[in-house]
Scaffold this active site. Structure first.
Site, PDB file in Angstrom:
ATOM      1  N   ASP A  10       0.852  -1.181   0.000  1.00  0.00           N
ATOM      2  CA  ASP A  10       0.000   0.000   0.000  1.00  0.00           C
ATOM      3  C   ASP A  10       0.892   1.237   0.000  1.00  0.00           C
ATOM      4  O   ASP A  10       2.054   1.174   0.421  1.00  0.00           O
ATOM      5  CB  ASP A  10      -0.925   0.020   1.212  1.00  0.00           C
ATOM      6  CG  ASP A  10      -1.994   1.094   1.104  1.00  0.00           C
ATOM      7  OD1 ASP A  10      -2.972   0.873   0.359  1.00  0.00           O
ATOM      8  OD2 ASP A  10      -1.852   2.153   1.731  1.00  0.00           O
ATOM      9  N   SER A  11       0.326   2.345  -0.455  1.00  0.00           N
ATOM     10  CA  SER A  11       1.099   3.584  -0.509  1.00  0.00           C
ATOM     11  C   SER A  11       1.386   4.145   0.875  1.00  0.00           C
ATOM     12  O   SER A  11       2.289   4.963   1.043  1.00  0.00           O
ATOM     13  CB  SER A  11       0.348   4.634  -1.332  1.00  0.00           C
ATOM     14  OG  SER A  11      -0.925   4.887  -0.762  1.00  0.00           O
ATOM     15  N   CYS A  73      -3.461  -0.811  -2.558  1.00  0.00           N
ATOM     16  CA  CYS A  73      -3.648   0.596  -2.931  1.00  0.00           C
ATOM     17  C   CYS A  73      -4.435   0.701  -4.238  1.00  0.00           C
ATOM     18  O   CYS A  73      -4.006   0.183  -5.269  1.00  0.00           O
ATOM     19  CB  CYS A  73      -2.279   1.253  -3.088  1.00  0.00           C
ATOM     20  SG  CYS A  73      -2.315   2.952  -3.671  1.00  0.00           S
ATOM     21  N   GLU A 157      -3.978   9.399   7.711  1.00  0.00           N
ATOM     22  CA  GLU A 157      -2.564   9.163   8.001  1.00  0.00           C
ATOM     23  C   GLU A 157      -2.051  10.031   9.155  1.00  0.00           C
ATOM     24  O   GLU A 157      -0.975   9.777   9.697  1.00  0.00           O
ATOM     25  CB  GLU A 157      -1.714   9.442   6.754  1.00  0.00           C
ATOM     26  CG  GLU A 157      -1.928   8.459   5.610  1.00  0.00           C
ATOM     27  CD  GLU A 157      -1.092   7.205   5.749  1.00  0.00           C
ATOM     28  OE1 GLU A 157      -0.106   7.221   6.498  1.00  0.00           O
ATOM     29  OE2 GLU A 157      -1.438   6.194   5.104  1.00  0.00           O
ATOM     30  N   HIS A 189      -7.772   3.332   2.904  1.00  0.00           N
ATOM     31  CA  HIS A 189      -7.941   4.151   4.102  1.00  0.00           C
ATOM     32  C   HIS A 189      -9.409   4.383   4.458  1.00  0.00           C
ATOM     33  O   HIS A 189      -9.734   4.650   5.618  1.00  0.00           O
ATOM     34  CB  HIS A 189      -7.288   5.528   3.905  1.00  0.00           C
ATOM     35  CG  HIS A 189      -5.802   5.513   3.775  1.00  0.00           C
ATOM     36  ND1 HIS A 189      -5.147   5.162   2.609  1.00  0.00           N
ATOM     37  CD2 HIS A 189      -4.822   5.818   4.663  1.00  0.00           C
ATOM     38  CE1 HIS A 189      -3.843   5.263   2.794  1.00  0.00           C
ATOM     39  NE2 HIS A 189      -3.618   5.654   4.027  1.00  0.00           N
TER      40      HIS A 189
END
Length: 269
Positions: A10-11, A73, A157, A189
């Protein structure tokens, strides 16, 4: 052929939500998580940068022995998955597999029987039109209303979900005007905002979270591909690697997983 954990890329940290769900679905399997926190978010970046970061991450996971990597992602799935599957793997790792999250998400959405679908995602995911193109292949009669929601990843984040309700209310206005009956959370997310979305969306609107719909698809894939599943090591272990480790990332990462884990700092080649 090498054996090893299932890789999850994932990013940033959002894929840890998926990792928790995958581990619940496959408790005996080993997993290796890689989050590119040094370059998060991917949404505003160019296609060439996203492909470069994703390829380097996949290479890292393959070097760790992963027979299968899931690109959690959506931005990377939209930009890089097909090129990795068609060009990179046959020439470099013909015995490995890379899967994305977009097609299984659409499959689960179609199974709801709804026909007025909303989609929220990063700017790149939305503007790539990947969801629309894949949906057109399956059922062109279904309407898809897509909306870029770029503020959500930074909120997730940076421990900012408590500030998100007015942002979500403003974002969702055009989708509510379109009278959607399902909403795809097109970013790993976004399940973190589920409770807020339930407060905002009208009753009867299905929320399609990838943490719910993708793990059963992974189980099905492994059952249909014993040549891959037999190479997944089975000791129930999880390792997690980040390209940048900070106190905030460690705190949020542990919260997302619901367990205490040490994040390894790595550099992508």
């Amino acid at each position: 052929m090498s054996k090893g954990p299932i890789g999850i890329f994932d990013s940033g940290l959002g894929g840890l939500v998926m990792t928790k769900a995958f581990r619940a679905a496959l408790p005996n399997a080993d997993f290796l998580y890689l989050g590119d926190t040094l370059h998060v978010p991917y949404g505003p970046r160019s296609a060439s940068a996203i492909l470069d970061f994703t390829t380097r991450a996949i290479e890292q996971l393959f070097e760790e022995g992963c027979p299968l990597v899931i690109i959690a992602c959506n931005t990377a799935s939209a930009n890089a998955l097909r090129r990795l599957q068609q060009d990179y793997l046959p020439h470099h790792y013909p015995d490995r597999r890379v899967l994305g999250v977009i097609v299984p998400t659409l499959e689960a959405t179609i199974q709801t029987g709804h026909t007025r679908i909303g989609l929220i995602g990063t700017s790149f995911t939305i503007h790539s039109n990947t969801y629309k193109e894949e949906l057109r292949k399956v059922n062109p009669a279904i309407e898809l209303s897509s909306l870029a929601t770029p503020l959500l990843v930074p909120l997730a984040e940076n421990d900012g979900i408590k500030y998100a309700k007015p942002v979500l209310e403003d974002y969702l206005k055009p989708l509510l005007k379109d009278r959607i009956d399902s909403l795809i959370l097109g970013c790993t997310h976004y399940p973190l905002f589920r409770s807020l979305l339930e407060e905002i969306l009208p009753a009867g609107v299905d929320i399609i979270g990838q943490d719910i719909v993708v793990p059963p698809k992974l189980i099905d894939y492994l059952e249909r591909h014993p040549e891959i599943s037999e190479r997944v090591t089975q000791s129930g272990k999880l390792r997690a690697q980040l390209t940048d480790v900070t106190a905030t990332y460690s705190k949020i990462g542990k919260q997302l997983l619901g367990e205490n884990i040490e994040f390894e700092k790595i550099s992508l080649k």
